[in-house]
Scaffold this motif. Sequence first.
Motif, short mmCIF file in Angstrom:
data_model
loop_
_atom_site.label_atom_id
_atom_site.label_comp_id
_atom_site.label_asym_id
_atom_site.label_seq_id
_atom_site.Cartn_x
_atom_site.Cartn_y
_atom_site.Cartn_z
N GLY A 330 0.78 -1.23 0.00
CA GLY A 330 0.00 0.00 0.00
C GLY A 330 0.81 1.27 0.00
N SER A 331 2.13 1.20 -0.05
CA SER A 331 2.95 2.40 -0.07
C SER A 331 3.15 2.88 -1.50
CB SER A 331 4.30 2.13 0.59
OG SER A 331 5.00 1.12 -0.12
N ARG A 332 3.57 4.13 -1.66
CA ARG A 332 3.78 4.71 -2.99
C ARG A 332 5.05 4.16 -3.62
NH1 ARG A 332 3.28 11.04 -1.60
NH2 ARG A 332 4.66 10.32 0.07
N VAL A 333 4.99 3.95 -4.93
CA VAL A 333 6.19 3.57 -5.67
C VAL A 333 7.09 4.79 -5.84
CG1 VAL A 333 7.11 2.72 -7.87
CG2 VAL A 333 5.04 1.69 -6.88
N ASN A 334 6.48 5.94 -6.16
CA ASN A 334 7.24 7.16 -6.40
C ASN A 334 6.43 8.36 -5.93
OD1 ASN A 334 8.69 9.35 -7.37
ND2 ASN A 334 9.11 8.44 -9.37
N PRO A 335 6.92 9.11 -4.94
CA PRO A 335 6.15 10.27 -4.44
C PRO A 335 5.99 11.37 -5.48
CG PRO A 335 8.36 10.26 -3.51
CD PRO A 335 8.20 8.96 -4.22
N TRP A 336 6.74 11.33 -6.58
CA TRP A 336 6.59 12.32 -7.64
C TRP A 336 5.52 11.92 -8.65
CZ3 TRP A 336 8.87 16.90 -6.99
CH2 TRP A 336 9.95 16.98 -6.11
N ASN A 337 4.89 10.77 -8.43
CA ASN A 337 3.79 10.33 -9.31
C ASN A 337 2.47 10.20 -8.58
OD1 ASN A 337 5.43 10.12 -11.60
ND2 ASN A 337 6.05 8.02 -11.10
N LEU A 338 2.49 10.26 -7.25
CA LEU A 338 1.26 10.11 -6.47
C LEU A 338 1.39 10.88 -5.17
CD1 LEU A 338 -1.53 8.71 -6.10
CD2 LEU A 338 -0.28 6.81 -4.99
N ALA A 339 0.38 11.69 -4.87
CA ALA A 339 0.35 12.46 -3.62
C ALA A 339 -0.80 11.95 -2.76
CB ALA A 339 0.18 13.95 -3.90
N SER A 340 -0.68 12.14 -1.45
CA SER A 340 -1.75 11.74 -0.54
C SER A 340 -2.78 12.86 -0.39
CB SER A 340 -1.17 11.39 0.83
OG SER A 340 -0.63 12.55 1.44
N ILE A 341 -3.94 12.50 0.11
CA ILE A 341 -4.98 13.50 0.38
C ILE A 341 -4.46 14.53 1.38
CG2 ILE A 341 -7.22 13.86 1.52
CD1 ILE A 341 -8.19 11.29 0.25
N GLN A 342 -3.70 14.08 2.37
CA GLN A 342 -3.15 15.00 3.36
C GLN A 342 -2.25 16.04 2.70
OE1 GLN A 342 -3.97 14.90 6.55
NE2 GLN A 342 -2.51 16.32 7.48
N GLN A 343 -1.43 15.62 1.77
CA GLN A 343 -0.53 16.54 1.09
C GLN A 343 -1.28 17.62 0.32
OE1 GLN A 343 2.01 13.35 -0.80
NE2 GLN A 343 3.57 14.92 -0.56
N ILE A 344 -2.28 17.21 -0.45
CA ILE A 344 -2.99 18.19 -1.28
C ILE A 344 -3.86 19.11 -0.43
CG2 ILE A 344 -2.94 16.70 -3.31
CD1 ILE A 344 -5.82 16.01 -2.84
N GLU A 345 -4.38 18.61 0.69
CA GLU A 345 -5.17 19.47 1.56
C GLU A 345 -4.28 20.49 2.28
OE1 GLU A 345 -8.42 19.86 1.80
OE2 GLU A 345 -8.63 18.38 0.20
N GLU A 346 -3.02 20.12 2.53
CA GLU A 346 -2.07 21.08 3.10
C GLU A 346 -1.80 22.21 2.11
OE1 GLU A 346 1.25 18.67 4.07
OE2 GLU A 346 0.39 17.91 5.93
#
Length: 604
Positions: A330-346
Amino acid sequence: MPSSPPLPSSSRNETDEDHDHSPPSSPQSKSGQRKPGGWKSMPYVLGMESFERLATIGLLANFTVFLMTIFHMTQVSSSYLINIWSGVGSFTPLLGAYISDAYVGKFRVIAFSSFASLLGMITMTLIVAIPALHPPSCTPQQTQLNQCQGPTPIHIGVLILALGFLSIGSGGIRPCSLPFGVDQFDPTTDEGRKGINSFFNWYYTTFTIILLIALTLVVYIQDSVSWVWGFAIPTILMVCSIVLYFVGTKLYIYVKPEGSVFSGIIQAFVVAYKKRKLKVPDADEPRIDVTFYDPPLKGMYNIPKLPLTNRFRFLNKAAVILDGEITSDGSRVNPWNLASIQQIEEIKCILKVIPVLVSGILCFTAIAQQGTFTISQALKMDRHLGPHFQIPPGSLAVFSMITIGLWLPFYDRILVPSLRKITKIETGITLLQRIGIGIVFSILSMVVAAMVEKMRRNSAVHHNQTDGSAPLSVMWLVPQLVLMGFAEAFNIIGQIEFYYKEFPENMKSFANSMFFVTVGLANYFSSALVMIVHKVTGKNGRPDWLTTNIDAGRVDYFYYVIAGFGVVNMIYFLVIASRYEYKSKMEISEDESLFDVELNNIKI
């Protein structure tokens, strides 16, 4: 300009694919016991802070006078330099905070920055001590006739070198010093939390005392005794600060860098751009074919997760999971291809407050004039207190500080409780109302400043004194400085608390940096406004409003221009404030406000 010190920084969020963190801890002894930290390290932390602030503030409190008397710069050129340099100094803390949080930690950033500040101070001292590094001295008659020799490119180059070192120093010390002090206490214990609250009180108290000393004693030495001693004393104090800082190394608690929220923000924007062509449903619609990445949070703080919202929906695309973007656990393969809901709400929290930030630019533009053209006015006024003492122009900011120091306790302990009973709002009035009141005071300060300047100019022209001074007392400047103090007490402190409460727990350091961004943009706007007014006015054989001879110019018109911009800004602010939705309701709760907690712990 006296302003509130920065708020403590926090590390970024941790999602399920990131390594877990434990609470901040000190180096362990052989028995496994915590090293002292806490109040045993405070004499070194607060001592270092006090010496450093007294050194930097004392060096620069009288900077406008230094540029106009030692470097023989005009009020326009000195204003350019101060505004541009102040703007740079307001943005460098963002870089310092990022390096500290992501790479080397607060201790090393403060250490490196302290030496950079020391180099800047040594250079400034050498500038006034070595005749070849500044323009030749000028007689009163040459000053009156504007015949003083200005600085050469070499002089300006050395000055910029000194200011560059000082900017590097402030960029590391300003965002890290207060959080480093907070790190000395364990926030997971009652004793640690009480220690943090008391530390805030001591920090703010010493900050105010240092400002008063710098704006009175150090400025007096520079103005009346010797510029060499006036710069050498702060330099010596900076050496004391560095020595004291390193003496306490065995007592400090060192928190390792755990990553910066800036990285997550940049990543989320990049991912949103990559996925800009995706179509996503509203946050409250059924998500049939779309899955958003919303991992559990881990970290050193109990941070509540932010729910997905429809505001700035284009960012929601960054959290949409596509094939191959997550692993089997369930972890991201690459943080530059997928962001979490928490990140975008920040990110949405940042975008949401930007309109309020913009409104603060013009308000601070008015406040900033107490360090530029107010000094120019004071130099042309009667500054005598008795037959033998003259008030140094750089000390006039004390009146703003006294206003803030007297008003804030009354506001917090008497006015807010009374308003709270009427409005049922925890802070007496909403934070946006407090910010708006500050804007009104900033407008009034410019109107009063313009009226006083017209009086001063008319008095100078009427008496036509050969020494160029006006018989009008410098105390006529006190009303505008008092109004500027009220503008700071309402708008600037209101902004800091507004950002603090509207950002998630893990973004407090970023919230504090928003205020510095406002200050930096205000300095650049002020510089641009001075340049435009200087070039546009003064046609048909008349001197421009900001000409070198302030008696021939019309600084009062310049103040009215700022006041006019302030009125437009007030209308803009009323529009955005009426549409703003707070992160949470502001009704009275069991928890006291940040400033209530701090004031409750002050021992008088």
